[in-house]
Design a protein around this motif. Structure first.
Motif, PDB file in Angstrom:
ATOM      1  N   ASN A  84       0.823  -1.207   0.000  1.00 42.57           N
ATOM      2  CA  ASN A  84       0.000   0.000   0.000  1.00 42.57           C
ATOM      3  C   ASN A  84       0.859   1.260   0.000  1.00 42.57           C
ATOM      4  OD1 ASN A  84      -2.407  -1.426  -0.017  1.00 42.57           O
ATOM      5  ND2 ASN A  84      -2.536  -1.481   2.207  1.00 42.57           N
ATOM      6  N   GLU A  85       1.950   1.239   0.742  1.00 41.79           N
ATOM      7  CA  GLU A  85       2.847   2.400   0.785  1.00 41.79           C
ATOM      8  C   GLU A  85       3.484   2.630  -0.582  1.00 41.79           C
ATOM      9  OE1 GLU A  85       4.076   1.964   5.449  1.00 41.79           O
ATOM     10  OE2 GLU A  85       4.974   0.654   3.954  1.00 41.79           O
ATOM     11  N   ARG A  86       3.906   1.564  -1.239  1.00 42.20           N
ATOM     12  CA  ARG A  86       4.509   1.694  -2.568  1.00 42.20           C
ATOM     13  C   ARG A  86       3.486   2.198  -3.580  1.00 42.20           C
ATOM     14  NH1 ARG A  86       8.249  -3.780  -2.832  1.00 42.20           N
ATOM     15  NH2 ARG A  86       9.198  -3.411  -0.806  1.00 42.20           N
ATOM     16  N   ALA A  87       2.269   1.677  -3.497  1.00 39.19           N
ATOM     17  CA  ALA A  87       1.218   2.094  -4.438  1.00 39.19           C
ATOM     18  C   ALA A  87       0.866   3.570  -4.245  1.00 39.19           C
ATOM     19  CB  ALA A  87      -0.026   1.228  -4.250  1.00 39.19           C
ATOM     20  N   LEU A  88       0.698   4.003  -3.005  1.00 39.76           N
ATOM     21  CA  LEU A  88       0.347   5.399  -2.757  1.00 39.76           C
ATOM     22  C   LEU A  88       1.504   6.323  -3.138  1.00 39.76           C
ATOM     23  CD1 LEU A  88      -1.764   7.406  -1.792  1.00 39.76           C
ATOM     24  CD2 LEU A  88      -0.893   7.105   0.533  1.00 39.76           C
ATOM     25  N   LEU A  89       2.730   5.941  -2.801  1.00 41.73           N
ATOM     26  CA  LEU A  89       3.878   6.762  -3.144  1.00 41.73           C
ATOM     27  C   LEU A  89       4.035   6.872  -4.662  1.00 41.73           C
ATOM     28  CD1 LEU A  89       6.299   8.447  -2.288  1.00 41.73           C
ATOM     29  CD2 LEU A  89       7.623   6.333  -2.114  1.00 41.73           C
ATOM     30  N   THR A  90       3.877   5.771  -5.373  1.00 47.76           N
ATOM     31  CA  THR A  90       3.956   5.799  -6.835  1.00 47.76           C
ATOM     32  C   THR A  90       2.911   6.757  -7.395  1.00 47.76           C
ATOM     33  OG1 THR A  90       4.757   3.518  -6.933  1.00 47.76           O
ATOM     34  CG2 THR A  90       3.793   4.416  -8.947  1.00 47.76           C
ATOM     35  N   THR A  91       1.699   6.656  -6.895  1.00 52.02           N
ATOM     36  CA  THR A  91       0.625   7.534  -7.338  1.00 52.02           C
ATOM     37  C   THR A  91       0.976   8.997  -7.077  1.00 52.02           C
ATOM     38  OG1 THR A  91      -1.042   5.823  -6.963  1.00 52.02           O
ATOM     39  CG2 THR A  91      -1.825   8.097  -7.055  1.00 52.02           C
ATOM     40  N   MET A  92       1.446   9.297  -5.875  1.00 49.95           N
ATOM     41  CA  MET A  92       1.772  10.677  -5.523  1.00 49.95           C
ATOM     42  C   MET A  92       2.940  11.212  -6.358  1.00 49.95           C
ATOM     43  SD  MET A  92       1.200  10.644  -1.406  1.00 49.95           S
ATOM     44  CE  MET A  92       1.406  12.423  -1.196  1.00 49.95           C
ATOM     45  N   LEU A  93       3.923  10.368  -6.630  1.00 51.47           N
ATOM     46  CA  LEU A  93       5.072  10.795  -7.436  1.00 51.47           C
ATOM     47  C   LEU A  93       4.670  11.132  -8.870  1.00 51.47           C
ATOM     48  CD1 LEU A  93       7.761   8.255  -6.191  1.00 51.47           C
ATOM     49  CD2 LEU A  93       7.838  10.735  -5.881  1.00 51.47           C
ATOM     50  N   LEU A  94       3.620  10.490  -9.351  1.00 54.32           N
ATOM     51  CA  LEU A  94       3.203  10.692 -10.739  1.00 54.32           C
ATOM     52  C   LEU A  94       2.171  11.799 -10.909  1.00 54.32           C
ATOM     53  CD1 LEU A  94       3.058   6.966 -11.884  1.00 54.32           C
ATOM     54  CD2 LEU A  94       4.866   8.644 -12.269  1.00 54.32           C
ATOM     55  N   LEU A  95       1.681  12.361  -9.816  1.00 52.29           N
ATOM     56  CA  LEU A  95       0.697  13.447  -9.906  1.00 52.29           C
ATOM     57  C   LEU A  95       1.369  14.751 -10.322  1.00 52.29           C
ATOM     58  CD1 LEU A  95      -1.313  12.685  -6.652  1.00 52.29           C
ATOM     59  CD2 LEU A  95      -2.118  12.410  -9.004  1.00 52.29           C
ATOM     60  N   PRO A  96       0.611  15.639 -10.966  1.00 52.85           N
ATOM     61  CA  PRO A  96       1.179  16.949 -11.316  1.00 52.85           C
ATOM     62  C   PRO A  96       1.548  17.741 -10.064  1.00 52.85           C
ATOM     63  CG  PRO A  96      -1.031  16.659 -12.261  1.00 52.85           C
ATOM     64  CD  PRO A  96      -0.758  15.484 -11.400  1.00 52.85           C
ATOM     65  N   ASN A  97       2.517  18.641 -10.196  1.00 53.54           N
ATOM     66  CA  ASN A  97       3.007  19.402  -9.042  1.00 53.54           C
ATOM     67  C   ASN A  97       1.950  20.272  -8.385  1.00 53.54           C
ATOM     68  OD1 ASN A  97       5.531  18.310  -9.139  1.00 53.54           O
ATOM     69  ND2 ASN A  97       6.430  19.996 -10.278  1.00 53.54           N
ATOM     70  N   ASP A  98       0.967  20.729  -9.129  1.00 53.30           N
ATOM     71  CA  ASP A  98      -0.040  21.613  -8.552  1.00 53.30           C
ATOM     72  C   ASP A  98      -1.307  20.877  -8.112  1.00 53.30           C
ATOM     73  OD1 ASP A  98      -0.918  20.960 -11.065  1.00 53.30           O
ATOM     74  OD2 ASP A  98      -1.465  22.994 -11.651  1.00 53.30           O
ATOM     75  N   TRP A  99      -1.238  19.568  -8.053  1.00 48.24           N
ATOM     76  CA  TRP A  99      -2.403  18.754  -7.708  1.00 48.24           C
ATOM     77  C   TRP A  99      -2.823  19.018  -6.267  1.00 48.24           C
ATOM     78  CZ3 TRP A  99      -4.079  14.158  -5.155  1.00 48.24           C
ATOM     79  CH2 TRP A  99      -5.167  13.519  -5.757  1.00 48.24           C
ATOM     80  N   ASP A 100      -4.114  19.111  -6.022  1.00 47.14           N
ATOM     81  CA  ASP A 100      -4.663  19.366  -4.689  1.00 47.14           C
ATOM     82  C   ASP A 100      -4.669  18.057  -3.886  1.00 47.14           C
ATOM     83  OD1 ASP A 100      -5.976  20.382  -2.461  1.00 47.14           O
ATOM     84  OD2 ASP A 100      -7.951  20.289  -3.398  1.00 47.14           O
ATOM     85  N   ILE A 101      -3.752  17.972  -2.921  1.00 54.17           N
ATOM     86  CA  ILE A 101      -3.642  16.771  -2.090  1.00 54.17           C
ATOM     87  C   ILE A 101      -4.687  16.818  -0.982  1.00 54.17           C
ATOM     88  CG2 ILE A 101      -2.186  15.583  -0.374  1.00 54.17           C
ATOM     89  CD1 ILE A 101      -1.213  15.037  -3.092  1.00 54.17           C
ATOM     90  N   SER A 102      -5.513  15.816  -0.954  1.00 50.74           N
ATOM     91  CA  SER A 102      -6.451  15.616   0.150  1.00 50.74           C
ATOM     92  C   SER A 102      -6.727  14.115   0.200  1.00 50.74           C
ATOM     93  CB  SER A 102      -7.755  16.395  -0.070  1.00 50.74           C
ATOM     94  OG  SER A 102      -8.493  15.837  -1.145  1.00 50.74           O
ATOM     95  N   ILE A 103      -7.176  13.659   1.334  1.00 53.52           N
ATOM     96  CA  ILE A 103      -7.500  12.229   1.462  1.00 53.52           C
ATOM     97  C   ILE A 103      -8.545  11.854   0.420  1.00 53.52           C
ATOM     98  CG2 ILE A 103      -8.409  10.438   3.000  1.00 53.52           C
ATOM     99  CD1 ILE A 103      -5.588  11.488   3.755  1.00 53.52           C
ATOM    100  N   ARG A 104      -9.555  12.702   0.270  1.00 50.50           N
ATOM    101  CA  ARG A 104     -10.633  12.439  -0.695  1.00 50.50           C
ATOM    102  C   ARG A 104     -10.086  12.330  -2.122  1.00 50.50           C
ATOM    103  NH1 ARG A 104     -14.991  16.341   0.262  1.00 50.50           N
ATOM    104  NH2 ARG A 104     -15.491  14.855   1.884  1.00 50.50           N
ATOM    105  N   ASN A 105      -9.210  13.261  -2.505  1.00 52.44           N
ATOM    106  CA  ASN A 105      -8.650  13.212  -3.854  1.00 52.44           C
ATOM    107  C   ASN A 105      -7.738  12.002  -4.054  1.00 52.44           C
ATOM    108  OD1 ASN A 105     -10.032  15.479  -4.636  1.00 52.44           O
ATOM    109  ND2 ASN A 105      -8.294  16.858  -4.416  1.00 52.44           N
ATOM    110  N   LEU A 106      -6.985  11.630  -3.027  1.00 47.94           N
ATOM    111  CA  LEU A 106      -6.149  10.432  -3.138  1.00 47.94           C
ATOM    112  C   LEU A 106      -7.012   9.182  -3.270  1.00 47.94           C
ATOM    113  CD1 LEU A 106      -3.327  11.272  -0.568  1.00 47.94           C
ATOM    114  CD2 LEU A 106      -3.094  11.092  -3.064  1.00 47.94           C
ATOM    115  N   MET A 107      -8.152   9.157  -2.571  1.00 48.88           N
ATOM    116  CA  MET A 107      -9.069   8.015  -2.676  1.00 48.88           C
ATOM    117  C   MET A 107      -9.621   7.883  -4.094  1.00 48.88           C
ATOM    118  SD  MET A 107     -11.120   8.401   0.936  1.00 48.88           S
ATOM    119  CE  MET A 107     -12.512   7.458   0.348  1.00 48.88           C
ATOM    120  N   ARG A 108      -9.759   8.997  -4.801  1.00 45.83           N
ATOM    121  CA  ARG A 108     -10.235   8.957  -6.198  1.00 45.83           C
ATOM    122  C   ARG A 108      -9.174   8.370  -7.129  1.00 45.83           C
ATOM    123  NH1 ARG A 108     -12.321  14.818  -5.489  1.00 45.83           N
ATOM    124  NH2 ARG A 108     -14.393  14.413  -4.641  1.00 45.83           N
TER     125      ARG A 108
END
Length: 120
Positions: free
Chosen positions: A31-55
């Motif tokens: 789960n940590e690898r999957a979430l980190l991979t996802t976060m690393l690939l998001l655009p720099n100005d992406w709005d980080i929130s639990i809800r948005n990460l769940m999407r």
């Protein structure tokens, strides 16, 4: 509503380059690898929130929260209060532990290799 910013690795045209170090770090679970991979690939100005990460990744609210906290604890993600907006944070993500020296990174890889030998 708070606005959180993502500060990420260097973006190169339409793809991103990340080191594979974190994929070899045995201290990170799936789960940590999957979430980190996802976060690393998001655009720099992406709005980080639990809800948005769940999407972006199929995890429950609690699992995203716990996984994000573990990434912070393991220094792959840093959370800092925003100076520009109240109740907002800036998240810095990295494919290696933030602030780790080359010696520490080599030590982690050595321990991972050793663990692999023991398990085989």
């Amino acid at each position: 509503m708070s606005q959180n910013k993502l500060v990420n690795t260097k973006e190169v045209i339409s793809y991103k380059m990340v080191k594979s170090f974190f994929t070899k770090d045995q201290a990170l679970g799936v789960n940590e690898r999957a979430l980190l991979t996802t976060m690393l690939l998001l655009p720099n100005d992406w709005d980080i929130s639990i809800r948005n990460l769940m999407r972006e990744i199929p995890m429950s609210k609690g699992l995203v929260s716990r996984t994000l906290q573990r990434l912070i604890d393991k220094k792959y993600v840093a959370r800092k209060k925003s100076k520009e907006k109240e109740n907002s944070y800036i998240y810095e993500t990295s494919d290696t532990p933030i602030g780790a020296s080359d010696k520490k990174l080599k030590e982690i890889l050595f321990l991972n290799d050793l663990q692999g030998l023991i398990n085989s």
